[in-house]
Design an enzyme around this catalytic site. Structure first.
Site, mmCIF file in Angstrom:
data_model
loop_
_atom_site.group_PDB
_atom_site.id
_atom_site.type_symbol
_atom_site.label_atom_id
_atom_site.label_comp_id
_atom_site.label_asym_id
_atom_site.label_seq_id
_atom_site.Cartn_x
_atom_site.Cartn_y
_atom_site.Cartn_z
ATOM 1 N N VAL A 24 -43.057 -38.232 -9.106
ATOM 2 C CA VAL A 24 -42.168 -38.925 -9.840
ATOM 3 C C VAL A 24 -42.220 -40.499 -9.594
ATOM 4 O O VAL A 24 -42.268 -41.358 -10.233
ATOM 5 C CB VAL A 24 -40.660 -38.497 -9.520
ATOM 6 C CG1 VAL A 24 -39.723 -39.384 -10.350
ATOM 7 C CG2 VAL A 24 -40.536 -37.012 -10.270
ATOM 8 N N HIS A 188 -26.273 -33.230 -14.548
ATOM 9 C CA HIS A 188 -27.649 -33.203 -14.810
ATOM 10 C C HIS A 188 -27.990 -31.863 -14.347
ATOM 11 O O HIS A 188 -28.585 -31.439 -13.322
ATOM 12 C CB HIS A 188 -28.710 -34.213 -14.448
ATOM 13 C CG HIS A 188 -30.107 -33.996 -14.361
ATOM 14 N ND1 HIS A 188 -30.726 -33.801 -15.433
ATOM 15 C CD2 HIS A 188 -30.917 -34.032 -13.422
ATOM 16 C CE1 HIS A 188 -31.842 -33.665 -15.347
ATOM 17 N NE2 HIS A 188 -32.177 -33.659 -14.051
#
Length: 326
Positions: A24, A188
């Site tokens: 990421v 989330h």
């Protein structure tokens, strides 16, 4: 040459520090580089050799880009004059772990605390963007640990989930996903919800599209669409081991909104202080982003059933926030 005196002009340069050089973090750096978003990228990782390797690889791409962005390996001390610090480091998502990002809470909290404290000691006064999962709780943790104003601490929240939802809707009705206006909100994670009454495609309510185009969309199961959106990350995880392109690009979208003072509306995790009836938690909601960070929270009008689902999601976030130790 000549007799004119040279004048030193102050030119402000944008600097982004990325904590964590895993998939990421490195993909976020690559996206920043290829889009020419900032002047300097600093990569920081506990494994400095990994960070050096990423920097070397990234610098080799500059020849064929339209901007000579400076890319360096750094330490927490280098964050002192950064505009934005992106925290990507967290506990890994494991298939045999509790099937929820909330299962990463304890180990991620230890990692985040070890990052935020030395960054603040450097004198950092910029914006934090938190990607580390569980992101809503980690963003709240960064806010508490840093002491920064609420507008300067932003979790990526449901920005990626909303992009996934828009893709599902776009595929269903055969349009460009950028013509779909839809948000997922709340956690989330598994409890996120969609205010379907506010979803539009090209300005037309999605409910009306379903009613007027039965031959096109068939029998749409909205709950199934939400489930597909919620589980999209796990589907990618099962196939390739982890996710990074989507979240990295979502993060860069948030960074551009801040650096370019865009006033863009992006669903991020931000501190709620009365909005949607919530107080003192970070939660995924559409927010206006500009140079100040989160300039305002957009309060959309939801139906009673939708608001109830949002409240339940917020309650789950609050429950886990209460487990944090400072």
């Amino acid at each position: 040459m000549g007799t004119r005196k040279e004048k030193n002009m102050a030119i402000n340069k944008s600097k982004i520090a990325i904590i964590g050089c895993g998939f990421v973090g490195s993909t976020t750096a690559f996206s920043l580089l290829t889009q020419g978003v900032c002047d300097e990228i600093v990569l920081i990782d506990i494994n400095r050799e990994k960070a050096y390797g990423e920097v070397m690889d990234l610098k080799n791409s500059i020849e064929y880009l339209n901007r000579n962005t400076k890319v360096v390996v750094g330490t927490y001390e280098d964050c002192k004059d950064a505009d934005i610090v992106v925290i990507t480091a967290s506990a890994p998502m494991l298939e045999n772990q509790e099937r929820s990002r909330l299962g990463m809470l304890e180990s991620s909290a230890r990692i985040v605390k070890s990052i935020v404290e030395p960054i603040m000691a450097s004198g950092f006064q910029g914006h934090f963007i938190v990607i580390s999962n569980p992101v809503d709780i980690m963003a709240y943790y960064v806010y508490q640990l840093s002491g920064l104003p609420k507008n300067q601490v932003i979790g990526t929240g449901t920005s990626l989930d909303s992009a996934r939802l828009k893709n599902f809707i776009a595929d269903l009705v055969h349009v460009d996903p950028r013509s779909v206006y839809a948000y997922t909100m709340g956690e989330h994670g598994d409890s996120q919800m969609v205010p379907w009454s506010c979803v539009t495609v090209g300005g037309k309510a999605f409910y009306d599209i379903i009613e007027d185009n039965k031959e096109l969309v068939g029998d749409v199961n909205l709950d199934e669409l939400v489930l597909e959106t919620t589980k999209a990350g796990w589907e990618i995880l099962h196939r390739k081991g982890t996710t990074y392109y989507g979240i990295a690009t979502s993060t860069v979208g948030i960074i551009k909104a801040i650096l370019n003072d865009e006033n863009s509306i992006i669903p991020v995790s931000t501190l709620l202080e009365g909005e949607y009836g919530q107080e003192g938690i970070f939660c995924g909601v559409p927010a206006i982003l500009n140079r100040s960070g989160v300039a305002d929270v957009l309060e959309i009008h939801m139906q009673d059933e939708e608001m109830e689902k949002f409240q339940k999601s917020a309650d789950i976030i609050r429950e886990y926030c209460n487990k944090l130790s400072f």
